[in-house]
Write a protein that holds these residues in place. Structure first.
Motif, PDB file in Angstrom:
ATOM      1  N   GLN A   1       0.845  -1.196   0.000  1.00 11.31           N
ATOM      2  CA  GLN A   1       0.000   0.000   0.000  1.00 11.31           C
ATOM      3  C   GLN A   1       0.877   1.241   0.000  1.00 11.31           C
ATOM      4  O   GLN A   1       1.950   1.266   0.597  1.00 11.31           O
TER       5      GLN A   1
ATOM      6  N   GLN B   1       0.480   5.585   0.391  1.00  9.75           N
ATOM      7  CA  GLN B   1      -0.416   6.671   0.769  1.00  9.75           C
ATOM      8  C   GLN B   1       0.310   7.995   0.599  1.00  9.75           C
ATOM      9  O   GLN B   1       1.310   8.245   1.279  1.00  9.75           O
TER      10      GLN B   1
ATOM     11  N   SER C   1       0.390  12.076   0.941  1.00 10.07           N
ATOM     12  CA  SER C   1      -0.198  13.086   1.824  1.00 10.07           C
ATOM     13  C   SER C   1       0.582  14.381   1.698  1.00 10.07           C
ATOM     14  O   SER C   1       1.662  14.414   1.087  1.00 10.07           O
TER      15      SER C   1
ATOM     16  N   CYS D   1       5.041  10.128   0.720  1.00  8.71           N
ATOM     17  CA  CYS D   1       4.470   8.864   0.256  1.00  8.71           C
ATOM     18  C   CYS D   1       4.953   7.778   1.211  1.00  8.71           C
ATOM     19  O   CYS D   1       6.147   7.447   1.224  1.00  8.71           O
TER      20      CYS D   1
ATOM     21  N   ARG E   1      -2.689  12.102 -17.024  1.00  9.16           N
ATOM     22  CA  ARG E   1      -1.735  11.912 -15.954  1.00  9.16           C
ATOM     23  C   ARG E   1      -0.311  12.051 -16.496  1.00  9.16           C
ATOM     24  O   ARG E   1      -0.012  11.591 -17.608  1.00  9.16           O
TER      25      ARG E   1
ATOM     26  N   TYR F   1       0.036  11.840  -7.216  1.00  7.66           N
ATOM     27  CA  TYR F   1       0.026  10.432  -6.838  1.00  7.66           C
ATOM     28  C   TYR F   1       1.452   9.927  -6.699  1.00  7.66           C
ATOM     29  O   TYR F   1       2.339  10.322  -7.449  1.00  7.66           O
TER      30      TYR F   1
ATOM     31  N   TYR G   1       2.048  -0.490  -8.478  1.00 17.98           N
ATOM     32  CA  TYR G   1       1.099  -0.088  -7.442  1.00 17.98           C
ATOM     33  C   TYR G   1       0.930   1.424  -7.456  1.00 17.98           C
ATOM     34  O   TYR G   1       1.918   2.161  -7.536  1.00 17.98           O
ATOM     35  N   TRP G   2      -0.313   1.855  -7.336  1.00 20.37           N
ATOM     36  CA  TRP G   2      -0.650   3.269  -7.225  1.00 20.37           C
ATOM     37  C   TRP G   2      -1.125   3.573  -5.819  1.00 20.37           C
ATOM     38  O   TRP G   2      -1.816   2.760  -5.199  1.00 20.37           O
ATOM     39  N   GLY G   3      -0.752   4.745  -5.353  1.00 21.30           N
ATOM     40  CA  GLY G   3      -1.329   5.235  -4.120  1.00 21.30           C
ATOM     41  C   GLY G   3      -2.481   6.167  -4.420  1.00 21.30           C
ATOM     42  O   GLY G   3      -2.683   6.598  -5.565  1.00 21.30           O
ATOM     43  N   LYS G   4      -3.258   6.481  -3.412  1.00 18.53           N
ATOM     44  CA  LYS G   4      -4.320   7.469  -3.574  1.00 18.53           C
ATOM     45  C   LYS G   4      -3.686   8.850  -3.672  1.00 18.53           C
ATOM     46  O   LYS G   4      -2.634   9.098  -3.120  1.00 18.53           O
ATOM     47  N   GLY G   5      -4.337   9.728  -4.377  1.00 18.82           N
ATOM     48  CA  GLY G   5      -3.764  11.033  -4.632  1.00 18.82           C
ATOM     49  C   GLY G   5      -3.982  12.034  -3.523  1.00 18.82           C
ATOM     50  O   GLY G   5      -4.793  11.838  -2.615  1.00 18.82           O
ATOM     51  N   THR G   6      -3.239  13.125  -3.630  1.00 15.47           N
ATOM     52  CA  THR G   6      -3.399  14.254  -2.725  1.00 15.47           C
ATOM     53  C   THR G   6      -3.438  15.517  -3.575  1.00 15.47           C
ATOM     54  O   THR G   6      -2.635  15.678  -4.498  1.00 15.47           O
TER      55      THR G   6
END
Length: 134
Positions: free
Chosen positions: A2, A4, A6, A21, A44, A96, A123-128
Motif C-alpha cells: 500500500q 499513501q 499526503s 508517500c 496523468r 500520486y 502499485y498506485w497510491g491514492k492522490g493528494t
C-alpha cells in the motif's frame, strides 16, 4: 503493498510544499518510486521517478519540474518525500505516488503517449490535491 500520499494543500505561487508517500508491505530498497500528477482536463503525467539503490544520478525529471522538485527518503518511516519549490499555477493537480519493483526510473515515468497510462507501475497510491493559487 500500500502507498499513501499526503501533504497536499493550498499554496501561493512561488511557494513550497512537501508531499510524502508512505509505504506499507514493502521497503523501498528494490522499488522505484514515481511521482505523478493529473491536472483538471489533462492526462496523468509522470514528473519524477527515482530509485534509491541506483542513486540520485538516475533520477528522471519531467521538464516541467526539473530544477524545482526533488525527492528524498526517510528510511525510519519508510517514506519518500517530494519537495516542491517555486510552485506555479500550472502545478495545480492531484499528485500520486506509485512504485514498481526493479523498474528503471525512466521506464516508470514513461507512459503510453496520448493515453496517460503508465504500464511500468505496479502499485498506485491514492492522490493528494495540490492547489497553487493567489
Amino acid at each position: 503493498v500500500q502507498l499513501q500520499a499526503s501533504g497536499g494543500g493550498l499554496v501561493q505561487p512561488e511557494g513550497s510544499l512537501r508531499l510524502s508517500c508512505t509505504a506499507s508491505g514493502f521497503t523501498w530498497d528494490d522499488y522505484t518510486i514515481g511521482w505523478f500528477r493529473q491536472a483538471p482536463g489533462k492526462e496523468r503525467e509522470g514528473i519524477l521517478c527515482y530509485n534509491s539503490a541506483v542513486g540520485a544520478g538516475s533520477t528522471y525529471y519531467a521538464d516541467s519540474v526539473e530544477g524545482r522538485f526533488t525527492v528524498s527518503r526517510d528510511n525510519a518511516k519508510n517514506t519518500m518525500h517530494l519537495q516542491m519549490n517555486n510552485l506555479k499555477l500550472e502545478d495545480t493537480a492531484v499528485y500520486y505516488c506509485a512504485t514498481a519493483f526493479m523498474e528503471s526510473p525512466v521506464g516508470l515515468c514513461t507512459g503510453v503517449a496520448g493515453t496517460g497510462d503508465y504500464p511500468g507501475v505496479n502499485y498506485w497510491g491514492k492522490g493528494t490535491l495540490v492547489t497553487v493559487s493567489s
